[in-house]
Design an enzyme around this catalytic site. Structure first.
Site, PDB file in Angstrom:
ATOM      1  N   GLU A 116      -8.569   8.115  -8.952  1.00  0.00           N
ATOM      2  CA  GLU A 116      -8.725   6.777  -9.520  1.00  0.00           C
ATOM      3  C   GLU A 116     -10.187   6.303  -9.476  1.00  0.00           C
ATOM      4  OE1 GLU A 116      -6.315   5.830 -11.110  1.00  0.00           O
ATOM      5  OE2 GLU A 116      -4.429   6.288 -10.106  1.00  0.00           O
ATOM      6  N   HIS A 139      -6.707   0.088  -3.493  1.00  0.00           N
ATOM      7  CA  HIS A 139      -5.480   0.301  -4.276  1.00  0.00           C
ATOM      8  C   HIS A 139      -4.381   0.813  -3.362  1.00  0.00           C
ATOM      9  CE1 HIS A 139      -2.645   1.819  -7.187  1.00  0.00           C
ATOM     10  NE2 HIS A 139      -2.854   3.078  -6.825  1.00  0.00           N
ATOM     11  N   HIS A 141       0.399   0.899  -2.911  1.00  0.00           N
ATOM     12  CA  HIS A 141       1.716   0.832  -3.547  1.00  0.00           C
ATOM     13  C   HIS A 141       2.665  -0.028  -2.703  1.00  0.00           C
ATOM     14  CE1 HIS A 141       0.681   5.223  -5.020  1.00  0.00           C
ATOM     15  NE2 HIS A 141      -0.068   4.305  -5.618  1.00  0.00           N
ATOM     16  N   GLU A 169       0.180 -20.060   0.765  1.00  0.00           N
ATOM     17  CA  GLU A 169      -1.053 -19.273   0.866  1.00  0.00           C
ATOM     18  C   GLU A 169      -1.414 -18.568  -0.436  1.00  0.00           C
ATOM     19  OE1 GLU A 169       1.229 -19.441   3.146  1.00  0.00           O
ATOM     20  OE2 GLU A 169       0.082 -20.323   4.793  1.00  0.00           O
ATOM     21  N   HIS A 210       3.859   0.812 -10.356  1.00  0.00           N
ATOM     22  CA  HIS A 210       2.934   1.708  -9.657  1.00  0.00           C
ATOM     23  C   HIS A 210       2.354   1.053  -8.399  1.00  0.00           C
ATOM     24  CE1 HIS A 210      -0.479   4.876  -9.836  1.00  0.00           C
ATOM     25  NE2 HIS A 210      -0.532   4.230  -8.692  1.00  0.00           N
TER      26      HIS A 210
HETATM   27  P1  13P Z   1      -5.379   9.970  -5.177  1.00  0.00           P
HETATM   28  O1  13P Z   1      -4.752  10.839  -4.112  1.00  0.00           O
HETATM   29  O2  13P Z   1      -6.061  10.796  -6.241  1.00  0.00           O
HETATM   30  O3  13P Z   1      -6.280   8.911  -4.596  1.00  0.00           O
HETATM   31  O4  13P Z   1      -4.203   9.227  -5.957  1.00  0.00           O
HETATM   32  C1  13P Z   1      -3.317   8.390  -5.285  1.00  0.00           C
HETATM   33  C2  13P Z   1      -2.846   7.264  -6.131  1.00  0.00           C
HETATM   34  O5  13P Z   1      -2.402   6.272  -5.601  1.00  0.00           O
HETATM   35  C3  13P Z   1      -2.934   7.379  -7.603  1.00  0.00           C
HETATM   36  O6  13P Z   1      -2.776   6.137  -8.214  1.00  0.00           O
HETATM   37 ZN    ZN Z   2      -1.585   4.732  -6.974  1.00  0.00          ZN
END
Ligand code: 13P
Ligand code: ZN
Length: 270
Positions: A116, A139, A141, A169, A210
């Protein structure tokens, strides 16, 4: 030279990735982080003239030429970063056009930066234009935010309003709202450009089905933004299927904004 494993930026990265793993935000290799480093500080720990190898980035980022970043590696598990930082993380410096990364430290098994990287670097560039304090792109999940993208309207005004209504908040910490992208293939320049475009006026961008991106001046700031949005989403996912007796009204959200001197994103309150 000082011992790099004791450098505050590395210690904080190890603590942050471990925390995120324990919160369930980063299964397997899920998630990635990039941290813009101060070159003078980095020079206390590394010989900046010693380049281990060069890696093409696959895109241009001229605005970031010469800048150094600590980034997570592709395929690396957040749960392992604290035990194997030199393999899980890398320190890069971008060459003139931003199309080549010079590896200064890390990725010791021959690995490379997160898939990413386009989204990270394009988002850094977009945020630096509006906030010179910008240093972190994070980033992950988080369960409830991702779940919410299946049952909630993906219109970003509607998505933001719901989060603001869930706990006080939310509007306090992201009055600029949450950007939302529809499902797209990850790891591409295209999703990088789409994310960075939203980052011009918001610090959180949800990728439907995602995960989420958060940015800020520090790891704590980006982490705290995602944590707050995820709390809002958690409350929503607990109550979405139940009859609502009340929620935080627009009038109350305006009171919070007035009390804390915040400017909610224009047009988001009725
Ligand atoms: P990477 O292992 O390449 O960082 O990917 C993980 C991910 O969350 C892809 O969106
Ligand atoms: Zn991801």
């Amino acid at each position: 030279m000082r011992e790099i494993l004791n450098a505050p930026f590395l210690v904080e990265m190890m603590r942050t990735t471990a925390n995120m793993y324990r919160l369930g935000w980063d299964e397997r290799n899920g998630g990635n982080i990039s941290l813009l480093l101060d070159e003078a500080e980095l020079g206390e720990y590394l010989d900046l003239d010693h380049v281990l190898r060069e890696i093409p980035t696959g895109f241009q980022a001229p605005a970031l030429a010469g800048r150094c970043f600590l980034v997570t590696g592709t395929g690396k598990y957040f749960k392992n970063v604290q035990y194997d930082p030199e393999n899980s993380l890398g320190i890069l410096r971008l060459k003139e056009d931003g199309a080549t990364a010079q590896l200064l430290w890390g990725f010791s098994d021959g690995g490379t930066f997160t898939s990413e990287l386009p989204t990270h670097l394009m988002s850094h560039a977009a945020r630096l234009e509006v906030d010179p304090r910008q240093r972190v792109v994070l980033h992950c999940h988080p369960l409830n935010l991702v779940a919410m993208t299946f049952v909630h309207d993906l219109d970003q005004r509607a998505f933001t309003r719901t989060l603001w209504q869930m706990c006080t908040e939310c509007i306090m910490f992201f009055p600029d709202g949450v950007g939302v992208l529809p499902w797209m293939v990850c790891g591409t320049n295209e999703i990088g450009r789409a994310t960075a475009e939203k980052m011009r006026d918001t610090r959180l961008v949800v990728w439907a089905h995602h995960g989420i991106y958060g940015v800020g001046a520090s790891l704590d700031e980006a982490f705290g933004l995602v944590e707050t949005a995820e709390k809002g989403a958690q409350i929503y996912m607990k109550i979405a299927h139940l009859p609502w007796k009340q929620f935080i009204t627009d009038g109350q959200l305006r009171q919070v904004a007035a009390r804390f001197g915040l400017t909610p994103r224009a047009g988001y309150l009725d």
